[in-house]
Design a protein around this motif. Structure first.
Motif, mmCIF file in Angstrom:
data_model
loop_
_atom_site.group_PDB
_atom_site.id
_atom_site.type_symbol
_atom_site.label_atom_id
_atom_site.label_comp_id
_atom_site.label_asym_id
_atom_site.label_seq_id
_atom_site.Cartn_x
_atom_site.Cartn_y
_atom_site.Cartn_z
ATOM 1 N N ASP A 116 74.111 28.250 131.764
ATOM 2 C CA ASP A 116 73.378 28.563 132.992
ATOM 3 C C ASP A 116 71.912 28.146 132.895
ATOM 4 O OD1 ASP A 116 74.721 29.532 135.151
ATOM 5 O OD2 ASP A 116 74.417 31.641 134.702
ATOM 6 N N LEU A 148 71.470 24.278 132.668
ATOM 7 C CA LEU A 148 71.705 23.637 133.961
ATOM 8 C C LEU A 148 70.502 23.834 134.878
ATOM 9 C CD1 LEU A 148 75.433 24.581 134.629
ATOM 10 C CD2 LEU A 148 74.540 22.277 134.239
ATOM 11 N N GLU A 149 69.992 25.059 134.902
ATOM 12 C CA GLU A 149 68.844 25.354 135.757
ATOM 13 C C GLU A 149 67.619 24.538 135.333
ATOM 14 O OE1 GLU A 149 66.022 29.110 137.004
ATOM 15 O OE2 GLU A 149 68.118 29.493 136.496
ATOM 16 N N THR A 186 73.994 20.993 138.757
ATOM 17 C CA THR A 186 75.009 21.973 139.144
ATOM 18 C C THR A 186 76.189 21.918 138.174
ATOM 19 O OG1 THR A 186 76.219 20.430 140.552
ATOM 20 C CG2 THR A 186 74.411 21.698 141.579
ATOM 21 N N LEU A 187 76.962 22.983 138.189
ATOM 22 C CA LEU A 187 78.176 23.027 137.375
ATOM 23 C C LEU A 187 79.152 21.945 137.833
ATOM 24 C CD1 LEU A 187 79.037 24.881 135.043
ATOM 25 C CD2 LEU A 187 80.330 26.218 136.687
ATOM 26 N N THR A 188 79.177 21.694 139.131
ATOM 27 C CA THR A 188 80.048 20.654 139.687
ATOM 28 C C THR A 188 79.665 19.286 139.150
ATOM 29 O OG1 THR A 188 80.390 21.955 141.687
ATOM 30 C CG2 THR A 188 80.880 19.605 141.825
ATOM 31 N N ARG A 189 78.375 18.988 139.117
ATOM 32 C CA ARG A 189 77.912 17.696 138.596
ATOM 33 C C ARG A 189 78.227 17.578 137.113
ATOM 34 N NH1 ARG A 189 77.938 12.656 138.590
ATOM 35 N NH2 ARG A 189 76.102 11.635 137.744
ATOM 36 N N VAL A 247 85.613 22.581 136.752
ATOM 37 C CA VAL A 247 84.578 23.575 137.040
ATOM 38 C C VAL A 247 85.033 24.950 136.547
ATOM 39 C CG1 VAL A 247 83.336 24.760 138.905
ATOM 40 C CG2 VAL A 247 83.644 22.293 139.001
ATOM 41 N N SER A 299 83.062 27.205 133.949
ATOM 42 C CA SER A 299 82.659 28.542 134.376
ATOM 43 C C SER A 299 83.060 29.592 133.342
ATOM 44 C CB SER A 299 83.284 28.870 135.730
ATOM 45 O OG SER A 299 82.854 30.132 136.174
#
Length: 77
Positions: free
Chosen positions: A18, A21-22, A27-30, A39, A43
């Motif tokens: 998390d 990524l931030e 994003t998690l999708t990317r 995903v 997750s």
């Protein structure tokens, strides 16, 4: 008292996915697209529910996030 089995309870390892990524504005999708992992599976890892991770997946995530394994996975005290 018997110690818990390896697949029971918290592992003491925290995944910083998390935060990484931030920091990278990703994003998690990317990330899923870049590393070829669903995903849903990312997750599970992100929420500290993973019981195992393949070295190839770990390597792909670190490559995509330009980080080291120790940046991603940390031992909780």
């Amino acid at each position: 008292m018997t110690p818990p089995a390896a697949d029971e309870g918290p592992s003491g390892i925290h995944c910083r996915l998390d935060e990484l990524l931030e920091e990278r504005g990703m994003t998690l999708t990317r990330l899923s697209e870049l590393v070829g992992v669903s995903v849903v599976n990312l997750s599970v890892l992100k929420n500290d529910r993973a019981r195992a991770i393949r070295y190839s997946t770990l390597s792909a995530i670190c490559r995509a996030l330009e980080c080291e394994v120790g940046d991603l996975l940390v031992r909780e005290s």
